[in-house]
Design an enzyme around this catalytic site. Structure first.
Site, mmCIF file in Angstrom:
data_model
loop_
_atom_site.group_PDB
_atom_site.id
_atom_site.type_symbol
_atom_site.label_atom_id
_atom_site.label_comp_id
_atom_site.label_asym_id
_atom_site.label_seq_id
_atom_site.Cartn_x
_atom_site.Cartn_y
_atom_site.Cartn_z
ATOM 1 C CB SER A 8 -0.918 0.007 1.223
ATOM 2 O OG SER A 8 -1.616 1.237 1.254
ATOM 3 C CG HIS A 33 -3.608 -1.773 -1.989
ATOM 4 N ND1 HIS A 33 -4.612 -2.629 -2.405
ATOM 5 C CD2 HIS A 33 -4.181 -0.929 -1.094
ATOM 6 C CE1 HIS A 33 -5.736 -2.317 -1.775
ATOM 7 N NE2 HIS A 33 -5.515 -1.283 -0.981
ATOM 8 C CG ASP A 35 -5.342 2.286 -0.059
ATOM 9 O OD1 ASP A 35 -6.233 1.455 -0.300
ATOM 10 O OD2 ASP A 35 -4.357 2.042 0.663
ATOM 11 C CG MET A 37 -8.946 6.895 0.852
ATOM 12 S SD MET A 37 -8.481 6.893 2.597
ATOM 13 C CE MET A 37 -7.447 5.415 2.651
ATOM 14 C CG HIS A 66 -9.100 -0.200 -1.866
ATOM 15 N ND1 HIS A 66 -8.708 -0.323 -0.545
ATOM 16 C CD2 HIS A 66 -10.465 -0.272 -1.854
ATOM 17 C CE1 HIS A 66 -9.775 -0.465 0.221
ATOM 18 N NE2 HIS A 66 -10.859 -0.429 -0.544
ATOM 19 C CG MET A 68 -11.672 2.895 0.195
ATOM 20 S SD MET A 68 -10.276 2.916 1.335
ATOM 21 C CE MET A 68 -8.934 2.989 0.170
ATOM 22 C CG MET A 137 -12.266 -2.778 3.583
ATOM 23 S SD MET A 137 -10.658 -2.291 2.918
ATOM 24 C CE MET A 137 -9.922 -1.416 4.297
ATOM 25 N N GLY A 142 -10.041 3.974 5.524
ATOM 26 C CA GLY A 142 -9.788 5.408 5.720
ATOM 27 C C GLY A 142 -8.347 5.744 6.046
ATOM 28 C CG PHE A 143 -7.151 7.210 8.644
ATOM 29 C CD1 PHE A 143 -6.497 8.403 8.348
ATOM 30 C CD2 PHE A 143 -8.516 7.232 8.871
ATOM 31 C CE1 PHE A 143 -7.210 9.600 8.292
ATOM 32 C CE2 PHE A 143 -9.241 8.420 8.814
ATOM 33 C CZ PHE A 143 -8.582 9.615 8.531
ATOM 34 N N GLY A 145 -2.132 2.031 9.128
ATOM 35 C CA GLY A 145 -1.592 1.941 10.489
ATOM 36 C C GLY A 145 -2.583 1.576 11.580
ATOM 37 C CG ASP A 175 -6.608 -2.826 2.386
ATOM 38 O OD1 ASP A 175 -5.569 -2.513 2.998
ATOM 39 O OD2 ASP A 175 -7.198 -2.047 1.598
ATOM 40 N N GLY A 176 -5.620 -4.076 5.735
ATOM 41 C CA GLY A 176 -5.669 -3.340 7.000
ATOM 42 C C GLY A 176 -5.088 -4.125 8.157
ATOM 43 N N GLY A 177 -4.015 -3.602 8.713
ATOM 44 C CA GLY A 177 -3.426 -4.232 9.895
ATOM 45 C C GLY A 177 -2.755 -5.564 9.619
ATOM 46 N N GLY A 197 0.809 -1.993 4.324
ATOM 47 C CA GLY A 197 1.362 -0.642 4.210
ATOM 48 C C GLY A 197 2.407 -0.388 5.265
ATOM 49 C CB SER A 198 2.152 0.820 8.767
ATOM 50 O OG SER A 198 1.104 -0.049 9.055
#
Ligand code: DX5
Ligand code: ZN
Length: 219
Positions: A8, A33, A35, A37, A66, A68, A137, A142-143, A145, A175-177, A197-198
């Protein structure tokens, strides 16, 4: 099923994006990826078409876009023309789901349907024969991290079971965490495309980090 890591770019150094992309390529990352938004569908605004166009010029990597955004069908053709290899859009958006899938496919690229954590798995079942991938998701969109929501594991399992029942080979992206602690459980539940990502961008060695994700190594 083959496993893929999609990096990401939301976590990349935007002022040094060209070098960040080279690093992804050298580290054997499978996809990028992207994102998008709009500040309406989610409470954040990121980047859009001009950035995608530059990214496309900089790399041959598979671009996993992606969206959003509130009304994705309006922008499908632009994102495809600007270099997307796959477009994910949300079932919770206001665009008609089947028409949007068709619009993406008409551009000759892959289509994926994304679901927020609170949306039940059953809502996507009827679209499975028409899409290449489901994006589940694992945080509230939205964010970057944020922490992985463990309750989403059941949804991954349910969707994977439905895909098998229908005799399909649809990819499931999470996607996410996603990091070396959560990868193992999402893979076991049935995911095979891992967005990160992070975790990836903060890793000392991105190649080792990506391998840890694909292998689901718990460390
Ligand atoms: C969140 C985005 C994600 C995010 C993932 O709305 O869709 O792609 O960048 O970032 P991490 O891996 O840091 O959770
Ligand atoms: Zn994303």
């Amino acid at each position: 099923m083959d496993k893929y890591v999609s990096a990401s770019v939301l976590s990349a150094d935007m002022l040094d994006l060209g070098n960040e992309i080279k690093k992804l390529e050298k580290s054997g990352i499978d996809m990028l990826h992207f994102d998008v938004m709009d500040g309406i569908f989610v409470n954040n605004i990121t980047f859009g078409l001009p950035v995608l166009q530059q990214v496309r010029k900089a790399t041959d990597m598979f671009l996993d876009v992606h969206l959003m955004i509130a009304d994705p069908i309006r922008y499908v053709k632009c994102f495809a023309d600007f270099g997307a290899d796959l477009i994910s859009f949300h079932i919770e958006s206001k665009s008609d789901t089947l028409e949007t899938i068709r619009a993406i496919k008409d551009c000759g690229i892959k289509a994926a349907l994304a679901v927020k954590p609170a949306t039940p798995a059953e809502e996507i079942y009827k679209y499975l024969p028409y899409i290449d991938m489901v994006l589940i998701m694992t945080v509230e969109p939205g964010f970057g991290g944020q922490s992985f929501i463990p309750e989403t594991l059941e949804k991954i399992r349910d969707v994977r079971n439905k895909i098998s029942e229908l005799g399909l080979d649809t990819d499931i992206e999470v996607d996410g965490g996603i990091n070396s602690k959560t990868a193992n459980s999402v893979i076991k539940a049935g995911a095979n495309v891992l967005v990160s990502g992070s975790y990836l961008f903060s890793a000392e060695d991105m190649r080792i980090a990506a391998n840890a994700l694909r292998e689901g190594t718990v460390c």
